[in-house]
Motif scaffolding. Structure first.
Motif, PDB file in Angstrom:
ATOM      1  N   VAL A 140       0.866  -1.175   0.000  1.00 23.53           N
ATOM      2  CA  VAL A 140       0.000   0.000   0.000  1.00 23.53           C
ATOM      3  C   VAL A 140       0.900   1.221   0.000  1.00 23.53           C
ATOM      4  O   VAL A 140       1.710   1.413   0.918  1.00 23.53           O
ATOM      5  CB  VAL A 140      -0.934   0.015   1.223  1.00 23.53           C
ATOM      6  CG1 VAL A 140      -1.801   1.266   1.206  1.00 23.53           C
ATOM      7  CG2 VAL A 140      -1.790  -1.237   1.258  1.00 23.53           C
TER       8      VAL A 140
ATOM      9  N   THR B 144       1.735   5.357  -0.036  1.00 25.22           N
ATOM     10  CA  THR B 144       1.237   6.644   0.432  1.00 25.22           C
ATOM     11  C   THR B 144       1.619   7.720  -0.584  1.00 25.22           C
ATOM     12  O   THR B 144       2.256   7.448  -1.595  1.00 25.22           O
ATOM     13  CB  THR B 144       1.846   6.978   1.805  1.00 25.22           C
ATOM     14  OG1 THR B 144       3.268   7.198   1.654  1.00 25.22           O
ATOM     15  CG2 THR B 144       1.630   5.821   2.781  1.00 25.22           C
ATOM     16  N   LYS B 145       1.253   8.952  -0.285  1.00 24.04           N
ATOM     17  CA  LYS B 145       1.611  10.063  -1.161  1.00 24.04           C
ATOM     18  C   LYS B 145       2.957  10.660  -0.794  1.00 24.04           C
ATOM     19  O   LYS B 145       3.311  11.746  -1.249  1.00 24.04           O
ATOM     20  CB  LYS B 145       0.528  11.146  -1.092  1.00 24.04           C
ATOM     21  CG  LYS B 145      -0.808  10.706  -1.684  1.00 24.04           C
ATOM     22  CD  LYS B 145      -1.815  11.835  -1.654  1.00 24.04           C
ATOM     23  CE  LYS B 145      -3.141  11.390  -2.264  1.00 24.04           C
ATOM     24  NZ  LYS B 145      -4.153  12.470  -2.230  1.00 24.04           N
TER      25      LYS B 145
ATOM     26  N   GLN C  35      -3.420  10.249   4.792  1.00 23.72           N
ATOM     27  CA  GLN C  35      -3.334   9.894   3.376  1.00 23.72           C
ATOM     28  C   GLN C  35      -3.985   8.549   3.097  1.00 23.72           C
ATOM     29  O   GLN C  35      -4.654   8.368   2.078  1.00 23.72           O
ATOM     30  CB  GLN C  35      -1.870   9.887   2.941  1.00 23.72           C
ATOM     31  CG  GLN C  35      -1.218  11.256   2.971  1.00 23.72           C
ATOM     32  CD  GLN C  35       0.235  11.209   2.575  1.00 23.72           C
ATOM     33  OE1 GLN C  35       0.762  10.173   2.172  1.00 23.72           O
ATOM     34  NE2 GLN C  35       0.929  12.335   2.699  1.00 23.72           N
ATOM     35  N   LEU C  36      -3.793   7.583   4.003  1.00 17.08           N
ATOM     36  CA  LEU C  36      -4.428   6.275   3.815  1.00 17.08           C
ATOM     37  C   LEU C  36      -5.935   6.366   3.996  1.00 17.08           C
ATOM     38  O   LEU C  36      -6.693   5.670   3.320  1.00 17.08           O
ATOM     39  CB  LEU C  36      -3.821   5.260   4.794  1.00 17.08           C
ATOM     40  CG  LEU C  36      -2.340   4.931   4.593  1.00 17.08           C
ATOM     41  CD1 LEU C  36      -1.861   3.978   5.673  1.00 17.08           C
ATOM     42  CD2 LEU C  36      -2.103   4.327   3.219  1.00 17.08           C
TER      43      LEU C  36
ATOM     44  N   ARG D 262      -7.791   8.840   3.215  1.00 13.28           N
ATOM     45  CA  ARG D 262      -8.369   9.426   2.012  1.00 13.28           C
ATOM     46  C   ARG D 262      -8.483   8.417   0.879  1.00 13.28           C
ATOM     47  O   ARG D 262      -9.143   8.701  -0.120  1.00 13.28           O
ATOM     48  CB  ARG D 262      -7.521  10.621   1.576  1.00 13.28           C
ATOM     49  CG  ARG D 262      -7.611  11.808   2.530  1.00 13.28           C
ATOM     50  CD  ARG D 262      -6.646  12.907   2.164  1.00 13.28           C
ATOM     51  NE  ARG D 262      -6.705  14.002   3.126  1.00 13.28           N
ATOM     52  CZ  ARG D 262      -5.871  15.035   3.131  1.00 13.28           C
ATOM     53  NH1 ARG D 262      -4.911  15.097   2.204  1.00 13.28           N
ATOM     54  NH2 ARG D 262      -5.983  15.987   4.037  1.00 13.28           N
ATOM     55  N   LYS D 263      -7.838   7.273   1.025  1.00  8.71           N
ATOM     56  CA  LYS D 263      -7.980   6.192   0.053  1.00  8.71           C
ATOM     57  C   LYS D 263      -9.140   5.262   0.418  1.00  8.71           C
ATOM     58  O   LYS D 263      -9.186   4.123  -0.045  1.00  8.71           O
ATOM     59  CB  LYS D 263      -6.687   5.377  -0.029  1.00  8.71           C
ATOM     60  CG  LYS D 263      -5.538   6.095  -0.705  1.00  8.71           C
ATOM     61  CD  LYS D 263      -4.363   5.143  -0.893  1.00  8.71           C
ATOM     62  CE  LYS D 263      -3.261   5.783  -1.713  1.00  8.71           C
ATOM     63  NZ  LYS D 263      -2.146   4.828  -1.969  1.00  8.71           N
ATOM     64  N   GLN D 264     -10.025   5.730   1.278  1.00  7.48           N
ATOM     65  CA  GLN D 264     -11.184   4.964   1.736  1.00  7.48           C
ATOM     66  C   GLN D 264     -10.769   3.739   2.537  1.00  7.48           C
ATOM     67  O   GLN D 264     -11.400   2.688   2.475  1.00  7.48           O
ATOM     68  CB  GLN D 264     -12.065   4.546   0.545  1.00  7.48           C
ATOM     69  CG  GLN D 264     -12.537   5.706  -0.320  1.00  7.48           C
ATOM     70  CD  GLN D 264     -13.272   6.766   0.492  1.00  7.48           C
ATOM     71  OE1 GLN D 264     -14.112   6.458   1.323  1.00  7.48           O
ATOM     72  NE2 GLN D 264     -12.942   8.037   0.231  1.00  7.48           N
TER      73      GLN D 264
ATOM     74  N   SER E 198     -10.784  13.483   7.812  1.00  7.35           N
ATOM     75  CA  SER E 198     -11.302  12.323   7.090  1.00  7.35           C
ATOM     76  C   SER E 198     -12.211  11.534   8.022  1.00  7.35           C
ATOM     77  O   SER E 198     -11.896  11.343   9.207  1.00  7.35           O
ATOM     78  CB  SER E 198     -10.161  11.440   6.580  1.00  7.35           C
ATOM     79  OG  SER E 198     -10.670  10.284   5.953  1.00  7.35           O
TER      80      SER E 198
END
Length: 457
Positions: free
Chosen positions: A71, A73-74, A112-113, A115-117, A143
């Motif tokens: 996984v 991240t940004k 950030q994670l 925001r990836k649902q 979030s």
């Protein structure tokens, strides 16, 4: 419920005693006793794979090798240190000085994670949920998939993980978590080890990546038993001076990637920001026309980084001259000074020597030897080396300059930043394609390197 018995074991010789002792009566070492629990059959855990079935031996040729799913991240710098991203079911330990930014980093990664649902559970044992919210507001973290739990009881934490079934868990910090079955205080050796063992079981059985924050001691190592570092899948150290804005995330252990990788961040008011070109940052304050300054291309994992090495040589006022080093091994300075004195003829035995790596970076590879030696000679002779030179090479005790690895990546990084000449070992001249916009000069000895850089004999 019967209390679990504890004992104290010497970490040097294995001597056991029911009470803590300052000095071991067996090996006579001081402060070597740590508290351990006596194992009982009722409290032992049986580790099983995720399916719950017992594993059987398999032929290594019959085992299917698959790439670990990750996984990302940004933060490419964060992904780099982990080996390409977060591996599901991994247990990662992050250590660092208080206030260095560990919680800030993990809260930004959690955001950030989320925001990836992905459901993220941030467990804070040192701060209340309201305090965590204040930090989140400062960092702009918002979030609905990010959950905050202020709890220190491991049983309650396990129940919340079971109910929420998150995709990512952060424990901040492991020294505040406790198990009721263990009678010692939170943060003790027994508590840290037992809690980490339970978290490892949760991570492996449910496939949830768990990041745990660990405090560091005065010596800079993770507080608690060394066994803690052996239990986890990866160990990351968050380094940097509290009075400077740059932070370095360094991997010292990684079962899913390369070790010694490094990610560089800058602490801003709104949180950590990545430094995409660390070489330019480390060299931006370099003084022009100053004696004792050189630039070296060092490898930090798979990344070449150009940093400035500074040396100051001055006559001593005492019988024994001082030898001080910051950012490199302090034993390397007197060794290289002995080589310069014996092979080049520089009278350094009555000189104080101070060597520093600018920018707070720590270098430990032998490829920096040539740059350190030229810096010392430059300061001693009070001669300025060319500011567009970069030096790479290992120096032997006989004064020879030995080859180094990944010379092409080092030189390409120097050429990208505008350096005109690269002084490298002569043995490294063959076997690779040199860039067109930089002159490559091969040297066999330290004398040749000094003649090229300082114009001396």
């Amino acid at each position: 419920m019967a209390k679990r018995k504890t004992k104290y074991v010497c970490q040097e010789c294995g001597y056991e005693t029911p009470k803590w002792m300052g000095k071991c009566p067996s090996c006579h070492n001081w402060n070597t006793f740590v508290e351990e629990m006596e194992a009982s059959s009722s409290t032992r855990h049986t580790f099983q794979v995720q399916s719950g079935t017992k594993s059987k031996p398999e032929k290594i040729t019959a085992i299917q090798s698959e790439e670990e799913p990750r996984v990302t991240t940004k933060m490419p710098e964060f992904n780099r240190v982990l080996g390409g991203g977060i591996v599901p079911g991994s247990l990662v330990l992050i250590g660092g000085d208080p206030g260095i930014g560990k919680s800030t980093l993990l809260l930004q990664v959690s955001s950030q994670l989320a925001r990836k649902q992905m459901n993220v559970l941030y467990i804070s044992g040192e701060e209340s949920a309201r305090q965590t919210k204040l930090r989140a507001d400062r960092l702009g973290v918002t979030s609905d998939n990010l959950y905050v739990l202020a709890e220190t009881n491991l049983l309650d934490i396990s129940n919340q993980i079971e109910q929420l079934n998150p995709s990512f868990v952060v424990i901040d910090s492991i020294q505040t978590i406790y198990r009721e079955e263990v009678t010692s205080a939170p943060g003790s050796v027994s508590q840290v080890r037992e809690c980490t063992s339970e978290l490892m079981r949760i991570a492996k059985s449910k496939g949830i990546p768990i990041f745990i924050v660990g405090h560091v001691t005065k010596e800079g190592s993770i507080a608690g038993p060394r066994l803690l570092e052996h239990m986890v899948d990866a160990v990351l150290y968050f380094e940097g001076e509290r009075h400077h804005t740059f932070r370095i995330l360094r991997g010292v252990k990684n079962r899913f990637g390369s070790t010694n990788e490094m990610g560089i961040f800058e602490m801003k008011e709104e949180g950590l920001r990545e430094v995409n070109n660390p070489s330019e940052i480390f060299l931006e304050e370099r003084s022009q026309g100053a004696a004792g300054s050189t630039v070296v291309a060092s490898m930090e994992g798979s990344r070449p980084v150009l940093v400035e090495i500074q040396a100051l040589i001055s006559p001593t006022s005492f019988g024994n001259p001082r030898r001080m080093a910051t950012g490199i091994d302090h034993n390397r300075v007197p060794l290289l000074m002995a080589v310069l004195e014996k092979r080049v003829g520089l009278m350094l035995q009555n000189q104080d020597a101070y060597v520093k790596v600018a920018g707070g970076v720590k270098l430990d590879e032998p490829a920096i030897d040539l740059a350190v030696a030229v810096s010392i000679a430059s300061s001693f002779r009070d001669q300025v080396s060319r500011p567009d030179d970069v030096l790479i090479g290992e120096v032997g005790l006989t004064g020879e300059v030995r080859r180094v690895a990944r010379i092409d990546q080092r030189v390409q990084e120097a050429a990208k930043l505008g350096f005109q000449r690269a002084i490298i070992p002569a043995k490294n001249l063959d076997g690779w394609t040199t860039p067109n916009n930089i002159e490559i000069i091969g040297v066999n000895t330290v004398q040749e390197a000094l003649k090229v850089t300082l114009g001396g004999n």
